[in-house]
Design a protein around this motif. Structure first.
Motif, mmCIF file in Angstrom:
data_model
loop_
_atom_site.group_PDB
_atom_site.id
_atom_site.type_symbol
_atom_site.label_atom_id
_atom_site.label_comp_id
_atom_site.label_asym_id
_atom_site.label_seq_id
_atom_site.Cartn_x
_atom_site.Cartn_y
_atom_site.Cartn_z
ATOM 1 N N HIS A 1 -8.307 -2.877 -1.131
ATOM 2 C CA HIS A 1 -7.609 -3.506 -0.013
ATOM 3 C C HIS A 1 -8.505 -3.519 1.220
ATOM 4 O O HIS A 1 -9.215 -2.556 1.502
ATOM 5 N N THR B 1 -0.667 2.016 -8.955
ATOM 6 C CA THR B 1 -1.996 1.956 -9.557
ATOM 7 C C THR B 1 -3.000 2.721 -8.707
ATOM 8 O O THR B 1 -2.817 2.907 -7.513
ATOM 9 N N LYS B 2 -4.076 3.149 -9.369
ATOM 10 C CA LYS B 2 -5.144 3.922 -8.736
ATOM 11 C C LYS B 2 -4.613 5.233 -8.180
ATOM 12 O O LYS B 2 -4.969 5.665 -7.087
ATOM 13 N N GLY C 1 -3.046 4.132 -2.567
ATOM 14 C CA GLY C 1 -2.969 3.314 -3.777
ATOM 15 C C GLY C 1 -2.193 2.034 -3.531
ATOM 16 O O GLY C 1 -1.847 1.705 -2.397
ATOM 17 N N HIS C 2 -1.888 1.323 -4.597
ATOM 18 C CA HIS C 2 -1.221 0.025 -4.518
ATOM 19 C C HIS C 2 0.071 0.074 -5.323
ATOM 20 O O HIS C 2 0.116 0.663 -6.409
ATOM 21 N N ILE D 1 0.855 -1.183 0.000
ATOM 22 C CA ILE D 1 0.000 0.000 0.000
ATOM 23 C C ILE D 1 0.896 1.240 0.000
ATOM 24 O O ILE D 1 1.864 1.302 0.764
ATOM 25 N N LYS E 1 -10.641 2.543 -3.712
ATOM 26 C CA LYS E 1 -9.645 2.741 -4.771
ATOM 27 C C LYS E 1 -8.735 1.540 -4.948
ATOM 28 O O LYS E 1 -8.396 1.169 -6.070
ATOM 29 N N THR E 2 -8.302 0.954 -3.853
ATOM 30 C CA THR E 2 -7.352 -0.160 -3.934
ATOM 31 C C THR E 2 -8.020 -1.520 -3.848
ATOM 32 O O THR E 2 -7.443 -2.521 -4.264
#
Length: 244
Positions: free
Chosen positions: A177, A106-107, A93-94, A71, A174-175
């Motif tokens: 996660h 990403t994201k 994000g990731h 993350i 968004k992620t």
């Protein structure tokens, strides 16, 4: 016969010495070529900081935490030219490693700087949309420092919340996660709100809230990210995360 033996022994000894010297020369630091840089997840984790050039601003400062669980958390300070005030932006994000020494984000709102390459173990070079390095390099770099990343600043987040056997879980939109939610006074209010609104067991509800990420050890001494809730803005079962 003795003379011949002495000559042969001397030749062998000289040859052995020459081979040893040649071997030393081959493995000397001057002749050793460093292999390609390969980074592990543990190598990447840390806080990186740098300024990025822009045409319409006097400041575009990035500070990125690359956290456990792949993350990342971005803090961006942006100030437009002409006396405009500073704008602070946060984002989650990731991240993932590509080709040993590249990072794919990403994201994010970092475009076109969604890819970075390690030029050494503490310096990240931003890549353009084609995956190539920009020039001059010094203007597009993030450098790893000594700042701690026990927690992030507070930021607004959207996601799906569920309470299972007294444990809260938050799936960030968004992620995607899934984070455990820390036990706090604000979390107590979140749990009470959930218990009033949910109808089915383990039903996920969409929530908008403010909080931050914090590093926390598990019972097995594994470090994980948890969400610390500060304020709940809304919760409903009709909304959900946007389709990816």
């Amino acid at each position: 016969m003795l003379s011949l033996l002495i000559v042969v022994t001397s030749c062998k000894s000289k040859k052995k010495t020459e081979e040893e010297e040649a071997q030393k020369e081959m493995v000397s630091p001057e002749n050793m070529k460093e292999g390609p840089l390969v980074m592990s997840n543990e190598d990447v984790m840390g806080v990186y900081e740098g300024d990025f050039p822009c045409d319409d601003c006097v400041l575009d400062h990035y500070l990125i935490q690359f956290r456990v669980g792949q993350i990342y958390f971005l803090e961006r300070v942006y100030q437009k030219s002409g006396g405009g005030g500073k704008e602070m932006m946060y984002e989650i994000g990731h991240w993932s490693i590509k080709d040993g020494n590249k990072l794919q984000l990403t994201k994010g709102m970092l475009a076109p700087f969604e890819q970075f390459e390690f030029v050494d173990r503490k310096t990240l070079q931003a890549l353009n949309s084609e995956g190539m390095m920009e020039i001059p390099k010094e203007e597009n770099q993030l450098v790893k420092g000594f700042k701690k990343m026990d927690s992030t600043p507070s930021f607004s987040m959207d996601g799906m919340y569920v309470l299972v056997t007294d444990d809260g879980w938050f799936e960030e939109c968004k992620t995607g996660h899934r984070f455990p939610v820390a036990k706090t006074e604000a979390n107590d209010k979140l749990e009470k709100m959930y218990n009033r609104k949910h109808k089915e067991p383990s039903e996920k509800l969409f929530v908008k809230m403010k909080g931050y990420l914090k590093s926390q050890p598990t019972q097995e001494n594994e470090i994980i990210n948890v969400i610390v809730v500060e304020q709940v803005m809304s919760m409903d079962k009709k909304s959900g995360c946007p389709q990816k």
